[in-house]
Design an enzyme around this catalytic site. Structure first.
Site: not given
Length: 334
Positions: A258, A261
């Site tokens: 991600c 993230c």
């Protein structure tokens, strides 16, 4: 008369030739030394050592480490993103910078962190752009939502007794005494314990025991450390949300693939350092522990969830946040 003059001229020429040859022979060592000096930093001369050679960065010659001041060494280490909190003298700083230039030790350069911060700020402006869909939700969202409440209650019941276990001080002291002094110093440095004034091994042991005992009061599982982001597994998370804690828990549910993230990593580290022992900060991989992603009904990544001391969810936010936003989110419930 003329023959005498010829002989004198021949002698004069011979002497001049000898002087020229002598000057040429004597000047050769100067030329070698000069060439050695000229190539001192290029690695060509056999008179220079590898340690004396200066490194280059993008074609720009860097100064010799041995001749640098401590402040200059620290500045370069900061630019390279390499930690030196466990270095307490110039020799250790020199060794750390040598490792950094050689690639033996790596860090996150400031420019990369700045880019990540800017990217995280841009990402947080739009929820749709700053979140990823967890694979567990894509695969089986309905099943995860149905089992969420029952699974969480079972986990709370399972870990409630273990979280109330007392800290065995004597056992920890015995374990630490078996370690070498160098290992104890490393442990102190990793936990930001100042050990430079400690003379005896027992002083290191006592300092670490006090720190661990305080950490056990801070964290239900004893695995979380004040001021740091701790990567946890399903077992530790179960203990942390089982109740009986004196501080709230800020949990980051993320995935390695991600983008938002990844961009939030330095922001979360800075937030944890500022929150200190007021808030527990942890993160869990949604791909490694999809059951927990389902129990918590995580539908976007990263998802930040705040639990109170009893393990009850009090707030959540989807999408990457900046350091100040993370601090504000956690402090509301501290």
């Amino acid at each position: 008369m003329r023959s005498g003059m010829y002989r004198l001229s021949i002698l004069t020429l011979a002497r001049s030739a000898l002087l020229v040859e002598s000057f040429s022979i004597r000047s050769q060592p100067c030329s070698i030394r000069s060439r050695s000096s000229h190539n001192r930093y290029s690695g060509i001369s056999t008179f220079s050592t590898a340690e004396d050679n200066a490194a280059t960065d993008g074609g720009v010659e860097l100064p010799e480490i041995s001749s640098m001041r401590i402040r200059a060494i620290k500045d370069e280490l900061n630019e390279m993103g390499i930690s030196f909190t466990d270095c307490f003298d110039k020799d250790s700083l020199v060794d750390r910078l040598k490792d950094g230039r050689s690639g033996a030790v790596t860090g996150t350069p400031k420019s990369v962190e700045d880019d990540a911060s800017k990217s995280a700020a841009a990402a947080s402006t739009s929820t749709s752009e700053s979140t990823c869909t967890p694979k567990s939700v894509e695969d089986d969202a309905s099943k995860s939502a149905a089992e969420a409440s029952t699974s969480t209650s079972e986990s709370t019941s399972k870990h409630s007794q273990s979280s109330k276990s007392t800290f065995d001080r004597e056992a920890v002291i015995s374990e630490l005494r078996q370690k070498k002094v160098r290992e104890l110093r490393t442990m102190c440095a990793q936990n930001n314990i100042k050990w430079a004034t400690f003379i005896e091994k027992e002083e290191l042991v006592r300092a670490l025991v006090d720190y661990k005992e305080k950490a056990s009061d801070f964290s239900s599982s004893g695995a979380l450390t004040p001021g740091k982001v701790t990567m946890i597994n399903d077992d530790i998370l179960g203990k942390e949300v089982s109740g009986g804690a004196a501080t709230p828990l800020l949990l980051d549910v993320y995935a390695t693939w991600c983008g938002p993230c990844k961009m939030m990593v330095p922001q979360l580290d800075e937030a944890a350092a500022e929150l200190g022992d007021k808030v527990r900060v942890a993160k869990i991989d949604s791909d490694e522990y999809p059951e927990w992603a389902g129990r918590l009904q995580v539908k976007g990544l990263p998802t930040l969830i705040v639990f109170d001391g009893n393990g009850k969810e009090v707030e959540r936010v989807e999408g990457a946040l900046m350091k100040d936003q993370l601090v504000q989110l956690a402090q509301k419930h501290a």
